[in-house]
Each structure stands twice: as structure tokens, then as C-alpha cells.
Design a protein around this motif. Structure first.
Motif, PDB file in Angstrom:
ATOM      1  N   GLY A 382       0.858  -1.004   0.041  1.00 31.85           N
ATOM      2  CA  GLY A 382      -0.004  -0.149  -0.032  1.00 31.85           C
ATOM      3  C   GLY A 382       0.918   1.240   0.051  1.00 31.85           C
ATOM      4  O   GLY A 382       0.393   2.392  -0.009  1.00 31.85           O
ATOM      5  N   SER A 383       2.254   1.150   0.089  1.00 26.37           N
ATOM      6  CA  SER A 383       2.899   2.186   0.404  1.00 26.37           C
ATOM      7  C   SER A 383       3.570   2.775  -1.001  1.00 26.37           C
ATOM      8  O   SER A 383       3.465   2.057  -2.232  1.00 26.37           O
ATOM      9  N   THR A 384       4.261   3.850  -1.032  1.00 33.69           N
ATOM     10  CA  THR A 384       5.005   4.558  -2.202  1.00 33.69           C
ATOM     11  C   THR A 384       6.404   4.846  -1.872  1.00 33.69           C
ATOM     12  O   THR A 384       6.481   5.103  -0.778  1.00 33.69           O
ATOM     13  N   GLU A 385       7.466   4.279  -2.625  1.00 37.28           N
ATOM     14  CA  GLU A 385       8.755   4.563  -2.260  1.00 37.28           C
ATOM     15  C   GLU A 385       9.321   5.129  -3.531  1.00 37.28           C
ATOM     16  O   GLU A 385       8.966   5.209  -4.337  1.00 37.28           O
ATOM     17  N   ILE A 386      10.671   5.712  -2.748  1.00 36.23           N
ATOM     18  CA  ILE A 386      11.592   6.231  -3.725  1.00 36.23           C
ATOM     19  C   ILE A 386      12.746   5.236  -4.160  1.00 36.23           C
ATOM     20  O   ILE A 386      13.257   4.705  -3.050  1.00 36.23           O
ATOM     21  N   TRP A 387      13.159   4.778  -5.389  1.00 38.20           N
ATOM     22  CA  TRP A 387      14.191   3.740  -5.635  1.00 38.20           C
ATOM     23  C   TRP A 387      15.128   4.682  -6.284  1.00 38.20           C
ATOM     24  O   TRP A 387      14.918   5.227  -7.469  1.00 38.20           O
ATOM     25  N   GLU A 388      16.314   4.804  -5.643  1.00 36.97           N
ATOM     26  CA  GLU A 388      17.526   5.421  -6.776  1.00 36.97           C
ATOM     27  C   GLU A 388      18.353   4.475  -7.349  1.00 36.97           C
ATOM     28  O   GLU A 388      19.104   3.557  -6.423  1.00 36.97           O
ATOM     29  N   VAL A 389      18.176   4.127  -8.712  1.00 33.02           N
ATOM     30  CA  VAL A 389      18.705   2.978  -9.151  1.00 33.02           C
ATOM     31  C   VAL A 389      20.084   3.473  -9.836  1.00 33.02           C
ATOM     32  O   VAL A 389      20.101   4.424 -10.765  1.00 33.02           O
ATOM     33  N   ILE A 390      21.218   2.589  -9.532  1.00 30.49           N
ATOM     34  CA  ILE A 390      22.527   3.263 -10.136  1.00 30.49           C
ATOM     35  C   ILE A 390      22.954   2.358 -10.974  1.00 30.49           C
ATOM     36  O   ILE A 390      23.148   1.001 -10.638  1.00 30.49           O
ATOM     37  N   ASN A 391      23.156   2.492 -12.282  1.00 30.84           N
ATOM     38  CA  ASN A 391      23.970   1.728 -13.034  1.00 30.84           C
ATOM     39  C   ASN A 391      25.412   1.839 -13.366  1.00 30.84           C
ATOM     40  O   ASN A 391      26.029   2.822 -13.857  1.00 30.84           O
ATOM     41  N   LEU A 392      26.371   0.652 -12.703  1.00 29.43           N
ATOM     42  CA  LEU A 392      27.738   1.000 -12.970  1.00 29.43           C
ATOM     43  C   LEU A 392      28.310   0.063 -14.007  1.00 29.43           C
ATOM     44  O   LEU A 392      29.260  -0.242 -14.130  1.00 29.43           O
ATOM     45  N   ALA A 394      28.289  -1.113 -18.371  1.00 25.18           N
ATOM     46  CA  ALA A 394      28.223  -0.151 -19.691  1.00 25.18           C
ATOM     47  C   ALA A 394      26.814  -0.386 -20.593  1.00 25.18           C
ATOM     48  O   ALA A 394      26.569   0.240 -21.513  1.00 25.18           O
ATOM     49  N   ASP A 395      26.036  -1.161 -20.051  1.00 26.27           N
ATOM     50  CA  ASP A 395      24.759  -1.328 -20.749  1.00 26.27           C
ATOM     51  C   ASP A 395      23.493  -0.748 -20.220  1.00 26.27           C
ATOM     52  O   ASP A 395      23.537  -0.490 -18.931  1.00 26.27           O
ATOM     53  N   ASN A 396      22.626  -0.424 -21.231  1.00 24.62           N
ATOM     54  CA  ASN A 396      21.395  -0.039 -20.440  1.00 24.62           C
ATOM     55  C   ASN A 396      20.564  -1.196 -19.866  1.00 24.62           C
ATOM     56  O   ASN A 396      20.489  -2.132 -20.817  1.00 24.62           O
ATOM     57  N   HIS A 397      20.016  -0.900 -18.826  1.00 22.08           N
ATOM     58  CA  HIS A 397      19.327  -2.057 -18.067  1.00 22.08           C
ATOM     59  C   HIS A 397      17.881  -1.880 -18.073  1.00 22.08           C
ATOM     60  O   HIS A 397      17.313  -0.979 -17.546  1.00 22.08           O
ATOM     61  N   PRO A 398      16.964  -2.681 -18.732  1.00 22.43           N
ATOM     62  CA  PRO A 398      15.458  -2.453 -18.534  1.00 22.43           C
ATOM     63  C   PRO A 398      14.980  -3.188 -17.015  1.00 22.43           C
ATOM     64  O   PRO A 398      15.061  -4.053 -16.887  1.00 22.43           O
ATOM     65  N   LEU A 399      14.718  -2.299 -16.109  1.00 27.62           N
ATOM     66  CA  LEU A 399      14.389  -2.701 -14.726  1.00 27.62           C
ATOM     67  C   LEU A 399      12.836  -3.121 -14.704  1.00 27.62           C
ATOM     68  O   LEU A 399      11.994  -2.116 -15.212  1.00 27.62           O
ATOM     69  N   HIS A 400      12.632  -4.274 -14.253  1.00 26.99           N
ATOM     70  CA  HIS A 400      11.153  -4.669 -14.099  1.00 26.99           C
ATOM     71  C   HIS A 400      10.935  -5.037 -12.577  1.00 26.99           C
ATOM     72  O   HIS A 400      11.604  -5.968 -12.145  1.00 26.99           O
ATOM     73  N   LEU A 401       9.780  -4.470 -11.814  1.00 21.63           N
ATOM     74  CA  LEU A 401       9.197  -4.990 -10.782  1.00 21.63           C
ATOM     75  C   LEU A 401       8.189  -5.770 -10.844  1.00 21.63           C
ATOM     76  O   LEU A 401       7.218  -5.347 -11.466  1.00 21.63           O
ATOM     77  N   HIS A 402       8.139  -6.839 -10.412  1.00 18.58           N
ATOM     78  CA  HIS A 402       6.948  -7.467 -10.333  1.00 18.58           C
ATOM     79  C   HIS A 402       5.807  -6.990  -9.276  1.00 18.58           C
ATOM     80  O   HIS A 402       6.100  -6.496  -8.300  1.00 18.58           O
ATOM     81  N   LEU A 403       4.522  -6.959  -9.782  1.00 15.42           N
ATOM     82  CA  LEU A 403       3.484  -6.146  -8.851  1.00 15.42           C
ATOM     83  C   LEU A 403       3.295  -4.780  -9.162  1.00 15.42           C
ATOM     84  O   LEU A 403       2.194  -4.211  -9.470  1.00 15.42           O
ATOM     85  N   ALA A 404       4.526  -4.042  -8.910  1.00 16.61           N
ATOM     86  CA  ALA A 404       4.502  -2.641  -8.550  1.00 16.61           C
ATOM     87  C   ALA A 404       4.448  -2.020  -9.767  1.00 16.61           C
ATOM     88  O   ALA A 404       4.825  -2.366 -11.074  1.00 16.61           O
ATOM     89  N   SER A 456       8.372  -1.391 -16.856  1.00 13.54           N
ATOM     90  CA  SER A 456       9.918  -1.614 -16.993  1.00 13.54           C
ATOM     91  C   SER A 456      10.487  -0.131 -17.401  1.00 13.54           C
ATOM     92  O   SER A 456       9.895   0.592 -18.091  1.00 13.54           O
ATOM     93  N   VAL A 457      11.439   0.419 -16.966  1.00 10.16           N
ATOM     94  CA  VAL A 457      12.027   1.524 -17.116  1.00 10.16           C
ATOM     95  C   VAL A 457      13.571   1.477 -17.303  1.00 10.16           C
ATOM     96  O   VAL A 457      14.231   0.313 -16.756  1.00 10.16           O
ATOM     97  N   LYS A 458      13.968   2.031 -18.291  1.00  9.56           N
ATOM     98  CA  LYS A 458      15.311   1.910 -18.790  1.00  9.56           C
ATOM     99  C   LYS A 458      16.398   2.633 -17.930  1.00  9.56           C
ATOM    100  O   LYS A 458      16.054   3.897 -17.469  1.00  9.56           O
ATOM    101  N   ILE A 459      17.486   1.933 -17.564  1.00  8.82           N
ATOM    102  CA  ILE A 459      18.491   2.426 -16.357  1.00  8.82           C
ATOM    103  C   ILE A 459      19.536   2.684 -17.278  1.00  8.82           C
ATOM    104  O   ILE A 459      20.321   1.775 -17.791  1.00  8.82           O
ATOM    105  N   MET A 460      20.001   4.015 -17.528  1.00  7.69           N
ATOM    106  CA  MET A 460      20.997   4.305 -18.280  1.00  7.69           C
ATOM    107  C   MET A 460      22.525   4.059 -17.578  1.00  7.69           C
ATOM    108  O   MET A 460      22.483   4.141 -16.476  1.00  7.69           O
ATOM    109  N   PRO A 461      23.392   3.643 -18.371  1.00  9.80           N
ATOM    110  CA  PRO A 461      24.964   3.505 -17.846  1.00  9.80           C
ATOM    111  C   PRO A 461      25.449   4.563 -17.322  1.00  9.80           C
ATOM    112  O   PRO A 461      25.496   5.797 -18.026  1.00  9.80           O
ATOM    113  N   GLY A 462      26.047   4.662 -16.061  1.00  6.38           N
ATOM    114  CA  GLY A 462      26.691   5.754 -15.591  1.00  6.38           C
ATOM    115  C   GLY A 462      25.689   6.982 -15.124  1.00  6.38           C
ATOM    116  O   GLY A 462      26.199   7.948 -14.832  1.00  6.38           O
TER     117      GLY A 462
END
Length: 512
Positions: A382-392, A394-404, A456-462
Motif C-alpha cells: 500500500g506504500s509508495t517508495e523512492i528507488w535510486e537506481v545506479i547503473n555501474l 556499460a549497458d542500459n538495463h530495463p528494470l522490471h518490478l513484479h506487482l508494482a 519496465s524503466v530503462k536504467i542508463m549506464p553511468g
């Protein structure tokens, strides 16, 4: 719904290809599988039955965490991507089962899944999610589209409709041998560590709705295309050869607040683009859907002549057979805004790639942990959160969360990244390594066609990507109408399937 071994002809110049397919019978099995249509608020009940053979049709690697049958058989389990449903219907990687349920994984419970369809109307898809086999099971063909409809919303918007003018385009890349069989490299990039696993699969042929480089005859009017990128690792940067434009009305399972027009757009694996193409404005009688995304994205090889072409639209020179009364409205659907205000917690999620002495990838982790390690992401239902996603990486990664459902609101470049990486290698703690002092570089632009609630959200490298994550119903912020804290929980992961299998995936355990 059955999971079957089947043969399918992908191109007129190719022999038949043995695939794994979804279907209500062997005669009705297809790649992609049948499109499942549901009504918002009306549950869908599906019994998933495995009739796959004793052995896989593709090479797989037991050195990555993998569901392995002791008595033979291909483990599988179905995940409804973007579905809002109880954990036992989520398709846990540990809920796999083999032919006729001869063997089951530790999280398997029942064969019939109930999808409550309580979320807003939109586009989803279903696919295999077995531990360590997702990349080969999807490559073999276990993919299908799923739509939740709300007739009241659709009639109000008056977008193109009907089976001819509202179509799915399930896009994927595949390679084939001369005998028609699927081709997947059987030697890993670090064969002494992983005999088969490679960091990304890229096929030479682009396949749309089960056909390599197909064509579609269209009338001179508006068409709605729900495009699913069902590739293992390939990104697409779509454009049209004759200058026609795309009007975006939705992204993943959500509508946009207003239409967005583009000449091109980028799709990561697992993303869904909901676009309108108006062929009535075409000055030519054909248009080719093109792709120019490098692979791996964004710093890999440029596309070649084969994978730069996706499909062709053959445009009738005549007027439509019936008047086109559909519209592209000025406004679409407004959901609750994505905002930091009211978020209950901020989490730091770090993506990292581990290399062998030869400089080639051996595995990828999130926050330096495996799927088997205890859950560290335990949001309150039932909550809302902030996720700071850091990509170290060289690839762009599509982050996928189940349910959310979630939405990127800021993308900040990391400065002095080598210094930050050195600290992370010792402490593995983004806060202790003062990531806030590093995420101070230039801001990347979030495309307008992605400014909605996504899966799904694209997570850019660097870069550090600030993501608002909602663990509740987006339409009204209400709690889930089921116990989302039950076992076996959920997961979040990179949706480059070769990364997910080894082992860029972590448990997501909601709490009360």
C-alpha cells in the motif's frame, strides 16, 4: 492453456522450425501464443499445463542458478508481466513444473492461476519465468499478449478499434540454421566458468507476430499498434521509412495523459509501446518499419542490413472501405501523479557486472547479492517508495518490478564514477560511498512518451535514475484487494533475459 512442442514456419524460404508454444491445443499452438483479452475487474482463470518434451531444444547452462528436473523434462512457469495479482499466481522462478506436473519447484502450489484484473485497462504480456531458463524458454517461443479492456474508457477515447485497426505487433529477434532450427550459440564467453551462458543473445532475423520480416496490408486510415519488445536483449529504435510519424497513446500497461508524436522511439526488452500510425497522410504506397539501435545498447555494434529492417506496411492506393471515424483525442487518461511527496522510504539499488581475468562478464548482481540471498527490499503493501537506481555497467538495463508500477522522474549523471566504483567494491553501500555527491552531473531527458506508470524503466549506464514506485493501485492509490505479503513473494530484475538468468534478479517481499 497448454505449453507444447510444435513446428512453425517463420519465413517462406525457411524449413519449419521446432518451437515451444502456448495454445489451447496442439493444432492451435502459435508463437506468439494466443492473445488473452480480459475485462477490468473480471477475474481470468487459466490452468497452465506443461506438455513439453524430456529435453530442451536449445542449449542451457547448469552453472547459473537453474531449475533442473531430476527425471527429465523442461521446467516452466508462467508470469503475467505487469499483472497485479497475489504472489502464488505471479509465476515465481521457484514455482516451476515439468510435463504433467511430474516434478515441481519448491514454490509451486496449484496449476490454475487467477488473475483478478483489478488494475486499470492496458497492455500486458505473459511469458515463461523458470529459474535460469527464462532466456532459453522465451527464445524457444513461450510468449503471448494479454490485454485488460475497459469498454467505457475505450469508447470515450474513440481510438482505432476492431481486429483490423487495433493490432498487436510482438517483435523479437531470432537466428535460424539452414534446416530451419533456432540457432543459439552453445559456447559461453567464459567457457571454463559457464560452458554456454553469454551476456546477451542477438538474432540476425527480426520476427513480428511469428514471421521474419513480414508485410502487412493496410488501408489509408489510422491504425493502433500495441508493440511488445519480446526480445531477449535487443533494444529497438523504431522509425518509418517514408516519414510517417508515431502518435503514442500509452506505454507499458498505462495510457499517457495526452498523445505524444515522435519520428522515432526507443524500446527496451519487455517494454510495450501503444502507438497510432495514420496511413492516410502517406505520400507513398509502402512504409518500412526500421530499427537503428546498436547492440548491446547503447555502445555496441551498429545494426546491419538484416536487423535494421523490421517489417513493411503495404499501403492501399485507394480510399478506406469505410469512413475512419476514430480520433486521436487531445487528452487521454490521468492517473495519480508521480511525486516524491508522501514516499515512505528511499532505497538505493546498484547494478554491477562482474568480469573474469579476460575482461569478459561472468555474472551480474544487484546490490552485490544473489536471488537466493534474503530479501532486503521489503516495502509496506500500500506504500509508495523512492528507488535510486545506479547503473555501474556499460549497458542500459530495463528494470522490471513484479506487482508494482513505477515511473522515472529524474536521471542524473554520476561524476567521478571510477572513484565511486572503487568505494563500492569495498563497501557495497551507495550511501556510505556518498552517491549523492556523485549524482550531480548533467540530467538526461525522460522522453514524453514514457511519462506514465510503467512496468519496465530503462536504467542508463553511468547514471542514477530516481524512480517513484507504487505498491498500490495506481488509479486511486487504494491497497491491493488481496494479501500481497503472502509467500512466495515477488521479484525485481533486469529484463535482459541473459542478465536475469545470471543473476540480476532479487526477491521483493512486501510486508504489512
Amino acid at each position: 492453456m497448454n505449453l507444447l512442442c510444435y513446428v512453425q514456419k517463420f519465413h517462406r524460404d525457411l524449413p519449419e522450425t521446432t518451437v515451444f508454444a502456448y495454445g489451447i491445443s496442439k493444432e492451435a499452438a502459435t508463437v506468439p501464443g494466443p492473445t488473452i483479452e480480459a475485462l477490468q475487474g473480471v477475474p481470468t482463470h487459466i490452468t497452465w499445463e506443461n506438455y513439453l518434451p524430456k529435453s530442451h531444444i536449445l542449449p542451457w547452462d547448469a552453472t547459473v542458478p537453474t531449475a533442473i528436473s531430476k527425471h527429465g523434462g523442461v521446467p516452466t512457469v508462467v508470469h503475467l508481466h505487469a499483472g497485479v495479482h497475489p504472489p502464488k499466481f505471479d509465476g515465481s522462478a521457484f514455482a516451476w513444473f515439468t510435463n504433467k506436473f511430474n516434478e515441481t519447484g519448491p514454490a509451486w502450489t496449484i496449476p490454475t492461476y487467477t488473475y483478478p484484473n483489478v488494475q486499470h485497462a492496458g497492455n500486458l504480456w505473459y511469458h515463461d519465468h523458470a529459474l535460469g531458463l527464462t532466456r532459453v524458454n522465451l527464445l524457444a517461443g513461450l510468449i503471448g499478449a494479454y490485454v485488460i479492456r475497459n469498454p467505457a474508457v475505450e469508447s470515450k477515447l474513440n481510438l482505432p478499434s476492431g481486429s483490423e485497426f487495433d493490432q498487436h505487433l510482438v517483435v523479437m529477434d531470432r537466428s535460424f540454421r539452414k534446416d530451419g532450427s533456432l540457432c543459439m550459440n552453445s559456447t559461453g564467453d567464459n567457457p571454463s566458468i559457464h560452458p554456454q551462458w553469454q551476456p546477451e543473445y542477438f538474432g540476425e532475423a527480426i520476427v513480428v507476430n511469428g514471421k521474419a520480416w513480414p508485410f502487412l496490408k493496410v488501408q489509408r486510415q489510422k491504425y493502433r499498434f500495441r508493440i511488445i519488445n519480446a526480445s531477449n536483449a535487443r533494444y529497438f529504435n523504431f522509425s518509418l521509412s517514408n516519414g510517417l510519424k508515431f502518435t503514442h497513446v500509452g506505454s507499458d500497461c498505462s495510457y499517457l495523459s495526452k498523445p505524444v508524436t515522435t519520428e522515432s522511439f526507443i524500446m527496451a526488452p519487455s517494454e510495450i509501446a501503444d502507438v497510432i500510425i495514420d496511413f492516410s497522410t502517406s505520400l507513398t504506397n509502402e512504409a518500412v518499419l526500421l530499427n537503428n539501435a546498436s547492440y548491446p545498447y547503447p555502445t555496441g555494434d551498429p545494426v546491419n542490413n538484416l536487423n535494421s529492417k523490421v517489417m513493411k506496411f503495404e499501403i492501399s492506393p485507394n480510399k478506406p472501405t469505410k469512413p475512419d471515424n476514430s480520433l486521436i483525442p487531445k487528452t487521454l487518461v490521468n492517473y495519480q501523479a508521480a511525486t516524491i511527496k508522501g514516499a515512505s522510504k528511499t532505497r538505493y539499488i546498484v547494478m554491477y557486472e562482474y568480469l573474469s581475468s579476460t575482461g569478459l562478464p561472468t555474472h551480474l548482481y544487484i546490490n552485490g547479492k544473489r536471488l537466493e540471498d534474503p530479501a532486503t527490499e521489503t516495502p509496506k503493501s500500500g506504500s509508495t517508495e523512492i528507488w535510486e537506481v545506479i547503473n555501474l555497467t556499460a549497458d542500459n538495463h530495463p528494470l522490471h518490478l513484479h506487482l508494482a508500477t513505477f515511473q522515472a522522474i529524474k536521471i542524473s549523471e554520476l561524476e567521478n564514477i571510477d572513484e565511486f566504483k572503487a568505494c563500492m567494491s569495498k563497501k557495497n553501500d551507495a550511501v556510505a560511498c556518498n552517491v549523492a555527491d556523485h549524482a550531480t552531473g548533467k540530467l538526461a531527458i525522460i522522453p514524453d512518451y514514457e511519462k506514465t506508470w510503467k512496468n519496465s524503466v530503462k536504467i542508463m549506464p553511468g547514471y542514477q535514475t530516481t524512480v517513484v514506485v507504487k505498491f498500490n493501485l495506481v488509479e486511486n492509490g487504494a491497497p491491493y484487494p488481496f494479501d500481497a505479503t503472502a509467500e512466495p513473494g515477488y521479484v525485481y530484475h533486469c529484463h535482459i533475459l541473459d542478465h536475469e538468468d545470471n543473476a540480476m534478479i532479487r526477491p521483493l517481499k512486501l510486508v504489512k
